[in-house]
Write an enzyme that holds these catalytic residues in place. Structure first.
Site, short mmCIF file in Angstrom:
data_model
loop_
_atom_site.label_atom_id
_atom_site.label_comp_id
_atom_site.label_asym_id
_atom_site.label_seq_id
_atom_site.Cartn_x
_atom_site.Cartn_y
_atom_site.Cartn_z
N HIS A 69 0.92 -1.04 -0.05
CA HIS A 69 0.02 0.01 -0.05
C HIS A 69 0.97 1.03 -0.03
CE1 HIS A 69 0.42 -0.45 4.62
NE2 HIS A 69 0.32 1.14 4.34
N ASP A 113 -0.01 -7.71 1.72
CA ASP A 113 0.39 -6.21 1.72
C ASP A 113 2.00 -6.26 1.65
OD1 ASP A 113 0.63 -3.53 1.81
OD2 ASP A 113 -0.34 -3.18 3.70
N SER A 211 4.46 2.32 8.02
CA SER A 211 4.28 1.15 6.93
C SER A 211 5.47 0.58 6.07
CB SER A 211 3.23 1.79 5.97
OG SER A 211 1.91 2.43 6.40
#
Length: 260
Positions: A69, A113, A211
């Site tokens: 992402h 992810d 992230s």
């Protein structure tokens, strides 16, 4: 940049099925501390735009593993050897040759992810830049296992990104607990390809900007920072990490081998 949990997902029956299926088929640091400068030489700071960052792990001299992402583009910069988000003489700034998002990544369920990024040039390995090796096997991580995650993300829900690399110690939480009504309540489902980790009392977590950061458990790379709740460090929503299962490891090795 670490995703917050989304709206209501598929039916409960579907979610239960997703939780039980086998391997086949297709954030900021909260409650942590600033690390000793350059003591995590495998960390990569990803500057995706002027005001958006992610993180990643250098797994080969010209390969970084991060989250799918994280919107990596041709203008993204990968900074190795960084302690500060500002310029330092130890830093190596590299650019993207090609990004490989995991083909089965699902933005809705958050499954898969992961993203591999091939850099245009090889990093120079030294005391400030080092490779974090992949695990030999995708062994599941048992609840109660102590892990750590580092990043330059927020250290408070309303703070700016940290100016220096921070790290927090967290504990793996049973998926059944993370899926119960006091936690994620299957929205989304925390499946077998994910690791739920934090502190059941809250206060220790990764956050926006973390992230893609590597999750190390007992010193071994086991996951990649993926998403969390609306508020980082909230005991209702521990951090969720993409688990480096055998399926994921095989994909990583296949991509790197095929792109030589």
């Amino acid at each position: 940049m670490r995703n917050a949990s989304g709206p209501r997902g598929p039916s409960l029956a579907t979610l239960l099925f997703l939780l039980l299926i086998p391997e086949g088929g297709c954030e900021r640091i909260i409650g942590g501390d600033t690390v000793v400068p350059h003591s995590r030489p495998y960390m990569a700071l990803l500057k995706l735009s002027s005001n958006t960052i992610c993180a990643g792990a250098l797994i080969e001299k010209n390969w970084v593993l991060t989250a799918a992402h994280c919107n990596v583009g041709k203008r993204s910069k990968f900074i190795l050897g960084a302690h500060s988000i500002n310029k330092e003489p130890e830093q190596q700034i590299l650019t993207v040759k090609k990004a490989f998002p995991y083909p089965c990544y699902d933005e809705y369920t958050r499954e898969g992810d992961l993203q591999l990024v091939r850099l245009k040039k090889k990093a120079t390995v030294n005391r400030n830049v080092a490779i974090l090796h992949l695990p030999k096997k995708g062994d599941d991580v048992k609840p109660g296992t102590r892990c750590r995650v580092a990043g330059w993300g927020r250290f408070g829900n309303k703070s700016a990104p940290s100016e220096t690399l921070r790290e927090v110690n967290i504990t793996v939480i049973d998926r059944k607990i993370c899926n119960d009504e006091k936690h994620y309540n299957f929205h989304p489902v925390i499946g077998l390809n994910m690791i739920c980790a934090g502190d059941l009392r809250g206060g220790k977590d990764s956050c926006n900007g973390d992230s893609g950061s590597p999750l190390l458990c007992d010193g071994i790379l086991r996951g990649i920072t993926s998403f969390g709740g609306e508020k980082c460090g909230d005991r209702r929503w521990p951090g969720v990490y993409t688990f480096l299962s055998d399926k994921h490891l095989n994909w990583i090795k296949k991509i790197m081998k095929g792109s030589v």
